[in-house]
Design a protein around this motif. Structure first.
Motif, PDB file in Angstrom:
ATOM      1  N   HIS A  61      -0.995  -4.784  -5.414  1.00  0.00           N
ATOM      2  CA  HIS A  61      -1.636  -3.713  -4.664  1.00  0.00           C
ATOM      3  C   HIS A  61      -2.628  -4.261  -3.638  1.00  0.00           C
ATOM      4  O   HIS A  61      -3.421  -5.160  -3.926  1.00  0.00           O
ATOM      5  CB  HIS A  61      -2.389  -2.772  -5.611  1.00  0.00           C
ATOM      6  N   LEU A  62      -2.583  -3.686  -2.433  1.00  0.00           N
ATOM      7  CA  LEU A  62      -3.596  -3.956  -1.424  1.00  0.00           C
ATOM      8  C   LEU A  62      -3.841  -2.661  -0.646  1.00  0.00           C
ATOM      9  O   LEU A  62      -3.420  -2.485   0.495  1.00  0.00           O
ATOM     10  CB  LEU A  62      -3.143  -5.071  -0.469  1.00  0.00           C
ATOM     11  N   GLU A 102      -6.501  -6.842  -5.248  1.00  0.00           N
ATOM     12  CA  GLU A 102      -7.169  -6.948  -3.945  1.00  0.00           C
ATOM     13  C   GLU A 102      -7.839  -8.307  -3.789  1.00  0.00           C
ATOM     14  O   GLU A 102      -7.801  -8.918  -2.711  1.00  0.00           O
ATOM     15  CB  GLU A 102      -8.204  -5.832  -3.800  1.00  0.00           C
ATOM     16  N   ASN A 132      -7.165 -11.307  -1.049  1.00  0.00           N
ATOM     17  CA  ASN A 132      -8.215 -11.938  -0.244  1.00  0.00           C
ATOM     18  C   ASN A 132      -8.146 -13.462  -0.315  1.00  0.00           C
ATOM     19  O   ASN A 132      -8.196 -14.147   0.716  1.00  0.00           O
ATOM     20  CB  ASN A 132      -9.587 -11.448  -0.716  1.00  0.00           C
ATOM     21  N   PHE A 143      -5.480   3.980  -2.965  1.00  0.00           N
ATOM     22  CA  PHE A 143      -6.042   3.455  -4.216  1.00  0.00           C
ATOM     23  C   PHE A 143      -5.686   4.377  -5.378  1.00  0.00           C
ATOM     24  O   PHE A 143      -5.285   3.910  -6.460  1.00  0.00           O
ATOM     25  CB  PHE A 143      -7.561   3.317  -4.101  1.00  0.00           C
ATOM     26  N   ASP A 160       0.882  -1.159   0.000  1.00  0.00           N
ATOM     27  CA  ASP A 160       0.000   0.000   0.000  1.00  0.00           C
ATOM     28  C   ASP A 160       0.924   1.215   0.000  1.00  0.00           C
ATOM     29  O   ASP A 160       1.847   1.285   0.809  1.00  0.00           O
ATOM     30  CB  ASP A 160      -0.874  -0.076   1.263  1.00  0.00           C
TER      31      ASP A 160
END
Length: 610
Positions: free
Chosen positions: A486-487, A562, A566, A497, A456
């Protein structure tokens, strides 16, 4: 011999090792109390010890020093853990906390009701024996009989036992208090107020907190309130906070000073800087955790578990409503109460189970929660004045330990076979695997070692910020490749973001890594106008950059990252995957290098065997 002693020490510090130590000490206490020298067991704990100040003396039996003194440290550590959970842990998120919170409360009510239904006429005061769960035994048993990977279930159960322990200690302090002395109680309250005021300041040293805790303990002991409540309350008032990047940078500068000038005064300043970067709560918890698990609780077990079982005591116990009230209250009450509480909380929409945790695992953990031991033995000493009744209750606690562990093992085994719950944890495999055509790669695309970081751009501890990747690459050279995905943590990092879209927009003009480095170098300036300035600095086609910055296709790429996080088990940044497996524990360069080398040696050995 030295290696074996070191391995034994390391094993005892694990959850299964500390549980095994408690079992061993309990067996020693029982054998000692029932041996030919059993009288020495009783005589030892009744030995009077005291401190004399001129005309004033402070004297208690060794048994009371352990139960009212050493055990306060145990409850203080519990208080520290609760404060940490509220500040930086699972209790910070209300929805995550509600299910174990409700389960913990009902898991106290149901066992107490069952005990009173069975033994209420004979020993009504003993209901407190069945309300607490021994966290050390619970986690040790989980490590032995639970799923091989059960970290998410462990977090759920820890949150639950935080509630359980808080209620149990409150019950001890309120219900089992006699001969209340007002003046010492007011001094204890003043000490707690002092701790609260101290926590509101920027005081980072441990000594003032420790001094006030000692004052609170002594005053509470003199007041007639059981000091366990003081220990818990004091721990709750010691401040906890996330580690801030600025404090870490300051400590780094101080250590650089020491590296350049290794003198005692500079070393002392560096130590203070390092201590200041970590909250008082974390430092005290780190210092006390091992002594509590390896000394305080085992000594408590040695002093309290040794009951005489001769003369028909054992036979009388298993025909006593007290014994069966304790057994059924702990084994069935905890299982039913926690299971029911979890179901009600989920059904009411208050929350959901942690990712990766199934209902069978929850029921298995609920069964193991019937291991009361530490808190149960402490309350036995407070609730029962008759030695025979205390022995019957102690037999119930020890029997409940065995039965609860057996019930938990049975449920976990059934859940594994019937419901396929082989794990109670987040996934550990990177999904999808690295794709050289779509992932951003530093280093040779075909390098044998792979480091993937979910990052991030506002994360102060990601690899570009800490410089971790530079050290890893310096060690392995072209044998390692580095990939980022990306997270963005939307809740805490509002610009992450947008910064990720800027990096992906730059990637469409072949400048992903250049933009990546600029964004991390300017984490405090990630507004839209800043991103446009960075694009100009990289001499990008500005019209194309703006179009890509706002395009749905670029946003979809970040959402895909993302989703990868997860399904791969990444829930925060930075999260690292080494050769496709999620890394746990510290993520400093030395640790990651050691993990990569260990993984490489394991793979080489496997190839040689095949």
């Amino acid at each position: 011999m030295v290696v074996n002693a070191r391995r034994l020490s390391e094993w005892l510090r694990t959850e299964s090792g500390s549980a095994a130590l408690l079992v061993a000490v309990t067996i020693v206490a029982l054998l000692w109390a029932n041996s030919a020298i059993g009288d020495s067991y009783t005589e030892l704990w009744h030995t009077e010890l005291g401190i004399v100040f001129g005309e004033h003396d402070f004297e208690m039996s060794l048994h009371h020093w352990i139960n009212d003194g050493l055990m306060v440290v145990f409850f203080f550590v519990i208080g520290l853990e609760v404060r940490q959970e509220f500040a930086v842990g699972s209790l910070r998120d209300r929805r995550r906390a509600m299910v174990p919170l409700v389960a913990g409360v009902i898991g106290v009510i149901v066992p107490a009701a069952i005990y009173l239904a069975i033994a209420g006429r004979d020993a009504v005061d003993g209901w407190g024996v069945v309300v607490g769960t021994d966290t050390a035994f619970l986690l040790g048993a989980l490590a032995i009989v639970g799923p091989r990977m059960s970290n998410q279930l462990r977090i759920f159960l820890l949150t639950l036992t935080v509630v359980d322990d808080f209620l149990a200690v409150s019950i001890i302090g309120v219900v089992y208090t006699e001969d209340l002395q007002i003046v010492p109680l007011l001094i204890a309250v003043a000490g707690l107020v002092g701790l609260w005021l101290l926590s509101r300041t920027s005081e980072w040293r441990s000594a003032p907190y420790v001094i006030l805790v000692i004052v609170v303990w002594a005053a509470t002991l003199a007041s007639g309130v059981h000091p366990s409540l003081a220990g818990m309350a004091a721990g709750l008032l010691v401040p906890a906070r996330p580690t801030e990047r600025g404090h870490v940078e300051s400590a780094k500068t101080l250590f650089r000073d020491y590296w350049q000038s290794p003198q005692a005064t500079v070393a002392r300043t560096a130590r203070r800087g390092l201590a200041r970067s970590i909250s008082v709560n974390q430092r005290l918890h780190d210092v006390l955790r091992a002594p509590v698990s390896l000394f305080v609780v085992p000594v408590f077990a040695l002093a309290n578990a040794g009951i005489y079982l001769g003369g028909g005591v054992l036979g009388e116990a298993f025909t006593s409503t007290i014994t069966w009230g304790v057994i059924v209250g702990l084994v069935i009450g905890k299982f039913a109460g926690i299971g029911l509480g979890t179901w009600l909380a989920i059904r009411a929409g208050l929350g959901r189970l942690p990712d990766g945790v199934g209902p069978g695992s929850v029921l298995g953990g609920a069964a193991l929660s019937g291991i009361g031991f530490t808190v149960s033995l402490l309350i036995i000493g407070l609730a029962f004045t008759d030695g025979d009744d205390a022995a019957k209750a102690t037999v119930g606690v020890l029997a409940a330990m065995v039965l609860a562990t057996a019930l938990g093992w049975t449920i976990f085994s059934r859940a594994r076979v019937k419901w396929g719950e082989t794990s109670a944890d987040l996934p550990v495999t990177l999904d999808p695997p690295v794709d050289v055509t779509s992932d951003h790669i530093r280093g040779p695309a075909d390098a044998p070692l792979t480091v993937v970081e979910f990052m991030d751009f506002e994360c102060p501890f990601c690899a570009r910020t800490t410089g971790m990747w530079k050290d890893v690459h310096a060690h392995f050279g072209d044998r390692v490749r580095y990939i980022v995905r990306h997270l963005p943590i939307h809740e805490y990092h509002p610009h992450a973001f947008l910064a990720a879209t800027a990096a992906e927009a730059a990637a469409r003009q072949g400048k992903f890594w250049e933009m990546h480095d600029i964004l991390f170098a300017n984490q405090a300036e990630l507004e839209a106008e800043h991103l446009l300035a960075y694009a100009e600095q990289l001499e990008l086609d500005m019209n194309r950059f703006v179009i890509d910055l706002e395009s749905e296709e670029v946003a979809t790429l970040i959402v895909a990252n993302e989703e990868s996080a997860n399904v791969s088990g990444a829930r925060g940044t930075p999260t690292f995957f080494l050769n496709g497996r999620r890394h746990r524990g510290p993520h400093d360069a030395r640790t990651l290098i050691a993990a990569l080398e260990a993984g490489s040696e394991t793979e080489s050995a496997a190839r040689r065997r095949s």
